[in-house]
Structure formats: C-alpha cells, structure tokens
Design an enzyme around this catalytic site. Sequence first.
Site, mmCIF file in Angstrom:
data_model
loop_
_atom_site.group_PDB
_atom_site.id
_atom_site.type_symbol
_atom_site.label_atom_id
_atom_site.label_comp_id
_atom_site.label_asym_id
_atom_site.label_seq_id
_atom_site.Cartn_x
_atom_site.Cartn_y
_atom_site.Cartn_z
ATOM 1 N N THR A 182 0.893 -1.163 0.000
ATOM 2 C CA THR A 182 0.000 0.000 0.000
ATOM 3 C C THR A 182 0.925 1.205 0.000
ATOM 4 O O THR A 182 2.091 1.076 0.372
ATOM 5 C CB THR A 182 -0.865 0.008 1.287
ATOM 6 N N ARG B 84 -13.859 -7.377 -2.519
ATOM 7 C CA ARG B 84 -13.264 -7.196 -1.183
ATOM 8 C C ARG B 84 -12.710 -5.768 -1.047
ATOM 9 O O ARG B 84 -12.013 -5.269 -1.920
ATOM 10 C CB ARG B 84 -12.148 -8.217 -0.980
ATOM 11 N N GLY C 265 -10.475 -3.285 1.562
ATOM 12 C CA GLY C 265 -9.573 -3.352 2.718
ATOM 13 C C GLY C 265 -9.749 -2.183 3.666
ATOM 14 O O GLY C 265 -10.771 -1.490 3.660
ATOM 15 N N ASP C 266 -8.732 -1.951 4.477
ATOM 16 C CA ASP C 266 -8.797 -0.904 5.494
ATOM 17 C C ASP C 266 -8.497 0.487 4.948
ATOM 18 O O ASP C 266 -8.926 1.491 5.523
ATOM 19 C CB ASP C 266 -7.797 -1.211 6.616
ATOM 20 N N THR D 124 -0.665 0.303 6.749
ATOM 21 C CA THR D 124 -0.429 -0.728 5.730
ATOM 22 C C THR D 124 -0.271 -2.076 6.414
ATOM 23 O O THR D 124 0.368 -2.177 7.464
ATOM 24 C CB THR D 124 0.805 -0.425 4.866
ATOM 25 N N GLY D 125 -0.874 -3.079 5.826
ATOM 26 C CA GLY D 125 -0.797 -4.406 6.421
ATOM 27 C C GLY D 125 -2.035 -5.197 6.061
ATOM 28 O O GLY D 125 -2.778 -4.827 5.150
ATOM 29 N N GLY E 168 -5.392 -5.893 5.861
ATOM 30 C CA GLY E 168 -6.489 -4.952 6.079
ATOM 31 C C GLY E 168 -7.605 -5.417 6.994
ATOM 32 O O GLY E 168 -8.149 -4.619 7.762
#
Length: 307
Positions: A171, A199, A201-202, A222-223, A225
């Site tokens: 990200t 889908r 993500g965060d 970042t990671g 999500g």
Amino acid sequence: MKPRFAIAIHGGAGAILKSQIAPEQEARYRQALAQAVEKGYAILERGGSSLDAVQAVVETLEDDSLFNAGKGAVFNSDGKIELDAAIMDGATLRAGAVAALRHVKNPIRLARAVMEKSEHVLLIGDGAERFAKERGIELVDESYFFTEARWQALQKAKARESLTEKEKHGTVGAVALDQFGNLAAATSTGGMTNKKFGRIGDSPIIGAGTYADNETCAVSATGHGEYFIRAVVAHDIAALMRYKRLSLQEAAEEVVMRKLVKLGGVGGVIAIDRHGNIAMPFNSDGMYRASKVEGGKTFVAIYKDEK
Ligand code: ASP
C-alpha cells in the site's frame, strides 16, 4: 525548536527481508521513496497545504509500478484490479474515499474530489467511476495497470504456492503537517493478491487505514487490512492520544505492537502529530518508509534496525 512542517510516507509493510531483495531493487525502492518524500517536503516548504503534499506523494507512488497502488497494483482472484484510496483533512475532519475502482489512474485524486466536490465520504465501483468522469478525472484501460510480476504472483497464489510478503500486498500512504498547523493523511492500495472480487480493505475505511485530526494526529496504515478494520487502527491511535493523553509514539506502539499483534494482524503505520513528531512502528520484518522534518535530512528505511 518545534518544526513548522514535516512529512512521512510508506510504501507497504510485510516480511521484507534483505535476503529477499536484490541490491539493485533495494536501491530503486530507496530512490523512489526519497524522491516521493522530497516532493511532498518541497510543497510544504513553499507554504503548500498538507492535503496537497500527501496527495502529490501518493500520486507519485501510484504511478510507480514498484508499489501496490495505481500502476503495479495486485490482481484479485478474478485476475482484475480493484483499487481503494482515502484522504482526510485534519483541520475540518472532512474525508473522501473510493473503493473497488477498475479504471481510475490515480485513485487518490478521485478520493480528494469525493471529499471536496460531493456530499459523500465513500463512493465505490461504477458509481465512483461515473463521478470520476463527471469531474474530468483520468480513466484508463484496465491494461494500464498490468505488470508481469503481479500477474505471476496471482498465478502462484492460485497454485497455492507461498508468496513473499511483497507479492501478497502493499500500500502507499503519506501523512503531513503544514505551516498552518494542519494535518492530513492519504492512503492508496491495490489491496491483497487473490482477494475476493468486491473485497475492500482498510485503506478507504476512515478510522481504520486512514485518519487525520489536527487535535491529535494523522495516520496512514499498511498491512493485512481485515485486522486493521477490526482494530480500527488509525482512529484508535488518535483516541489514545485524546482520551488517555498518550504521546504519538506511545499511542502508535500500543496499537501496532500490542493490540494488532494480539489479534494476529501484521503491518504498520506512519503517523504525525501537530508538533511534527513522527512515529512509524511496524510489527512485520520491514516497512518501506521515509520522512523529512523541517531543516532535517531525508530519512529512508526498509528494514527493522534502521533508525
Ligand atoms: N492494507 C491493505 C489492504 O488490506 C494492504 C496492505 O497495506 O498491504 O488492502
């Protein structure tokens, strides 16, 4: 003396080990991060807003196929690109976010338009792309986003071969403090390789992967999500500062190194407060990151032990 402006950026976190990256590739990452952070810094130095700085940095990284955002984004399980992004203004708590985009060259530009030119916070899919067209924001053919490396990563994921962290996700993001004391955060991503169609993500979820409030901090995450959504990572850091009076570093570490670890969520954040303090904790092996504080040197790092 307290710096009047500062910026921090990231290009993704994960099991990034020196042994897995060729020296030339590492040099390319470092150069791309340095150039991006300096671009944002120059905007702040000449009196530009933190919003303009974080948007410019993220656009630069979206255009660079090294990073999983814009060109170079990962493929979902249908072999398609679906892009998410968000931006937030710490002065007004206005925010704009977009998700599941297939044709928008620079998702962060559309997120900014959602914030400033619509009555909404989050637009997705076809509706978001129709809004992009109305606002004259560049749309591109899906083939623009194609990169061989991401395609191969999808094939590996489908064959259930293990992927390196870099092949799985990534990200880009930026947080900044400008000379007017305003904070801003921006995040943009292709999400995770082989993710299900639809889908999200965060990154475009305000409070999870992106948050900014002048009274506390600006955060871009970042990671993995799903964990960042469940832990409401970005807002939790701000809340710990506001209600528990933790410092930026304490709050960011509490969430990334304890709360997330307990849940099993891998990744990190970049965060900045109104005094220009920067925190960049991550619980993975590495995180592509860079920062520059007024009058200071450009800091670029990838691995854990770099200070
Ligand atoms: N947080 C992103 C997502 O889950 C991926 C990443 O940052 O690596 O969509």
